[in-house]
Design a protein around this motif. Structure first.
Motif, mmCIF file in Angstrom:
data_model
loop_
_atom_site.group_PDB
_atom_site.id
_atom_site.type_symbol
_atom_site.label_atom_id
_atom_site.label_comp_id
_atom_site.label_asym_id
_atom_site.label_seq_id
_atom_site.Cartn_x
_atom_site.Cartn_y
_atom_site.Cartn_z
ATOM 1 N N UNK A 227 122.779 46.101 19.155
ATOM 2 C CA UNK A 227 122.562 44.892 19.940
ATOM 3 C C UNK A 227 122.494 43.708 18.989
ATOM 4 N N UNK A 228 123.215 42.639 19.297
ATOM 5 C CA UNK A 228 123.255 41.451 18.444
ATOM 6 C C UNK A 228 122.329 40.393 19.024
ATOM 7 N N UNK A 229 121.387 39.928 18.207
ATOM 8 C CA UNK A 229 120.382 38.992 18.693
ATOM 9 C C UNK A 229 120.622 37.554 18.241
ATOM 10 N N UNK A 230 121.041 37.361 17.007
ATOM 11 C CA UNK A 230 121.068 36.003 16.466
ATOM 12 C C UNK A 230 122.015 35.946 15.276
ATOM 13 N N UNK A 287 112.615 47.272 13.694
ATOM 14 C CA UNK A 287 113.931 47.091 13.080
ATOM 15 C C UNK A 287 114.761 46.028 13.784
ATOM 16 N N UNK A 288 114.270 45.494 14.888
ATOM 17 C CA UNK A 288 115.043 44.539 15.675
ATOM 18 C C UNK A 288 114.816 43.125 15.147
ATOM 19 N N UNK A 289 115.839 42.557 14.513
ATOM 20 C CA UNK A 289 115.771 41.203 13.956
ATOM 21 C C UNK A 289 116.253 40.227 15.021
ATOM 22 N N UNK A 290 115.344 39.392 15.519
ATOM 23 C CA UNK A 290 115.663 38.478 16.615
ATOM 24 C C UNK A 290 115.866 37.037 16.168
ATOM 25 N N UNK A 291 115.601 36.729 14.889
ATOM 26 C CA UNK A 291 115.772 35.360 14.395
ATOM 27 C C UNK A 291 116.098 35.402 12.912
ATOM 28 N N UNK A 292 117.047 34.580 12.492
ATOM 29 C CA UNK A 292 117.420 34.482 11.076
ATOM 30 C C UNK A 292 117.587 33.008 10.718
ATOM 31 N N UNK A 293 117.314 32.696 9.453
ATOM 32 C CA UNK A 293 117.474 31.334 8.944
ATOM 33 C C UNK A 293 117.642 31.391 7.434
ATOM 34 N N UNK A 301 115.448 34.243 5.770
ATOM 35 C CA UNK A 301 114.206 34.569 6.477
ATOM 36 C C UNK A 301 114.574 35.239 7.796
ATOM 37 N N UNK A 302 113.963 36.393 8.067
ATOM 38 C CA UNK A 302 114.283 37.170 9.265
ATOM 39 C C UNK A 302 113.011 37.438 10.052
ATOM 40 N N UNK A 303 113.075 37.193 11.358
ATOM 41 C CA UNK A 303 111.942 37.442 12.239
ATOM 42 C C UNK A 303 112.186 38.652 13.110
ATOM 43 N N UNK A 326 102.125 35.267 15.848
ATOM 44 C CA UNK A 326 101.236 35.682 16.936
ATOM 45 C C UNK A 326 101.984 36.385 18.061
ATOM 46 N N UNK A 327 103.311 36.227 18.108
ATOM 47 C CA UNK A 327 104.128 36.846 19.144
ATOM 48 C C UNK A 327 105.423 37.358 18.529
ATOM 49 N N UNK A 328 106.247 37.977 19.354
ATOM 50 C CA UNK A 328 107.576 38.360 18.891
ATOM 51 C C UNK A 328 108.334 37.109 18.472
ATOM 52 N N UNK A 329 108.999 37.179 17.340
ATOM 53 C CA UNK A 329 109.692 36.009 16.796
ATOM 54 C C UNK A 329 111.008 35.815 17.542
#
Length: 467
Positions: A227-230, A287-293, A301-303, A326-329
């Motif tokens: 699954x592709x998130x970001x 293992x699910x990366x939902x944000x990258x910068x 940086x990976x959230x 504090x929450x899922x990134x």
């Protein structure tokens, strides 16, 4: 100072006394003959006199006041008023800028083949191509609109719209590289498959026309099972390089033309060890990366879905777990190489990664009451997002812009976290705000805005907020 002994000369370089030789008895060029010593002492006296004169000039010279160079800027310091730090000065400038923002309709995309809701909006800073993603029923699309270069500034009309592709997939993200490549990440297809589609956008020729290269008439598709998130584009480099967050960790996509390489990057040891002894699911939170910068051209940086944020170094291949939100990134934005803004579903906070990571949980569960988050550097407590939270930051202005649940765009200071008032808050949008994107002025074409601007999308319309 060493005492003077009659008949001897003290050499300060060798730190020794030497007997002065008579001129008639000393060989030619002797260092300590009467004539040589007399010359050296004379030179020392001249140097001391010159040093004394220099000290006196420096002490008695009247210096030009610094406020005479910039009289209006520094006059407050000369009259004894309170000095403003760089952060305070930036906040004052940002407040003035926001108070003068004007909202204009940039373009309204044609609702074909049916009503469309824009999800993402970008604009190429050099060519002016407006890029949007839309949701139409169970399909997603990527559309662009070429600007009219015959005017003094970029203008858009529906005759210049082009549909890149429309597929029965979920479009999770788009990223624009400085090399001109656009990456779209699509997943949740008819068979549960996913694909990445990089495509080179055309630049205008001498006549102002946009022509697609023949090898890019059809988009490239790189199929995956995750699954592709970001995604996020690296800011520098000869080739296009993208960071891609998936359900199976961090990946990078690098290449050009029709040659692309997709490679998986390792997770931090703390995250990898958590999967031992447990069944691995497709969207496992560890293992699910939902944000990258990209913080720099070498550090990503990976959230994660489990609220963790880790850094990956492209050069060494090493990574490090830095903090827990504090929450899922859901989104990460860079302020500078060491400060990042991390967003969740209803919280946005700034962290300084220079502080040592401490108190990180072995199995973070952001939905649990026992979850412990890292101490933020700054909190934006008045943040109240839409159902699909979105925000962006402007480093030039020191502002964070977000879409609020009352269908307004709200601004926050990146220095204090406080809300910045704007007259445009009095006119909310009729439809929910679905996309925000700040535009910097560094690489902007002369036909584009020459001051920082904000692109705002709502339904099928893209507005531009600019002074």
């Amino acid at each position: 100072m060493n005492p003077e002994i009659p008949g001897f000369y003290y050499d300060p370089e060798k730190k020794k006394y030497f007997k002065i030789q008579p001129n008639h008895a000393s060989p030619p060029g002797a260092q300590y003959s009467q004539e040589s010593v007399k010359r050296k002492r004379h030179e020392q006296e001249e140097q001391e006199k010159q040093a004394h004169v220099s000290r006196r000039i420096a002490r008695e010279t009247v210096l030009k006041p610094s406020f005479l160079h910039h009289a209006l800027i520094s006059v407050d310091r000369e009259v004894g008023t309170r000095l403003f730090s760089a952060a305070e000065l930036q906040d004052r400038q940002a407040s003035i800028y926001v108070s003068q923002l004007k909202r204009t309709k940039l373009h309204q995309f044609e609702p074909w083949p049916g009503p469309c809701n824009i999800r993402h909006v970008l604009r190429h800073p050099r060519s002016g191509i407006l890029i949007t993603t839309g949701i139409q029923g169970n399909a997603s699309s990527v559309s662009i609109c070429f600007p009219d270069n015959e005017e003094e500034k970029w203008t858009y009309n529906q005759t210049m719209e082009r549909l890149l592709f429309r597929e029965p997939y979920r479009l999770s993200s788009i990223s624009l590289s400085h090399t001109g490549y656009l990456l779209a990440t699509m997943d949740s297809g008819p068979q549960g498959e996913s694909f990445l589609s990089p495509r080179l956008l055309p630049n205008p020729d001498e006549g102002g026309d946009y022509r697609w290269p023949s090898q890019f008439l059809h988009p490239i598709r790189i199929r995956t099972t995750q699954t592709l998130w970001c995604s996020a584009a690296c800011p520098t480099g000869d080739k296009a390089l993208f960071a891609v967050g998936t359900s199976d960790g961090l990946h990078t996509l690098e290449g050009q033309s029709s040659h692309w390489t997709l490679s998986q990057k390792p997770l931090p040891k703390e995250q990898s060890n958590r999967g031992q002894g447990f069944r691995r699911h497709g969207n496992s939170s560890h293992a699910s990366v939902q944000a990258v910068e990209w913080l720099t051209s070498d550090v990503i940086a990976s959230g994660l879905r489990n609220s963790s944020v880790f850094l990956y170094d492209v050069r060494s291949g090493e990574n490090s777990l830095r903090l827990q939100h504090s929450q899922s990134v859901t989104k990460i934005r860079k302020v500078d190489p060491w400060r990042i803004v991390v967003g969740g579903y209803n919280s946005v906070e700034m962290y300084d990664i220079r502080f040592a990571a401490g108190g990180l949980q072995h199995k973070p569960k952001p939905m649990s009451g026992s979850h412990i988050s890292s101490r933020p550097y700054l909190s934006f407590r008045d943040f109240s997002p839409e159902e699909i939270p979105d925000f962006d930051v402007s480093i030039e202005l020191g502002l964070l812009a977000c879409a609020s649940d009352d269908r307004k765009v709200r601004f926050f200071s990146l220095n204090t976290g406080k809300s910045v008032r704007s007259p445009l808050l009095n006119t909310p949008y009729r439809r929910p705000i679905t996309g925000l994107c700040f535009e910097a002025t560094g690489e902007m074409s002369p036909l584009g805005p020459q001051t920082p601007s904000l692109l705002v999308s709502s339904q099928a319309t893209v507005d531009q907020w600019v002074w």
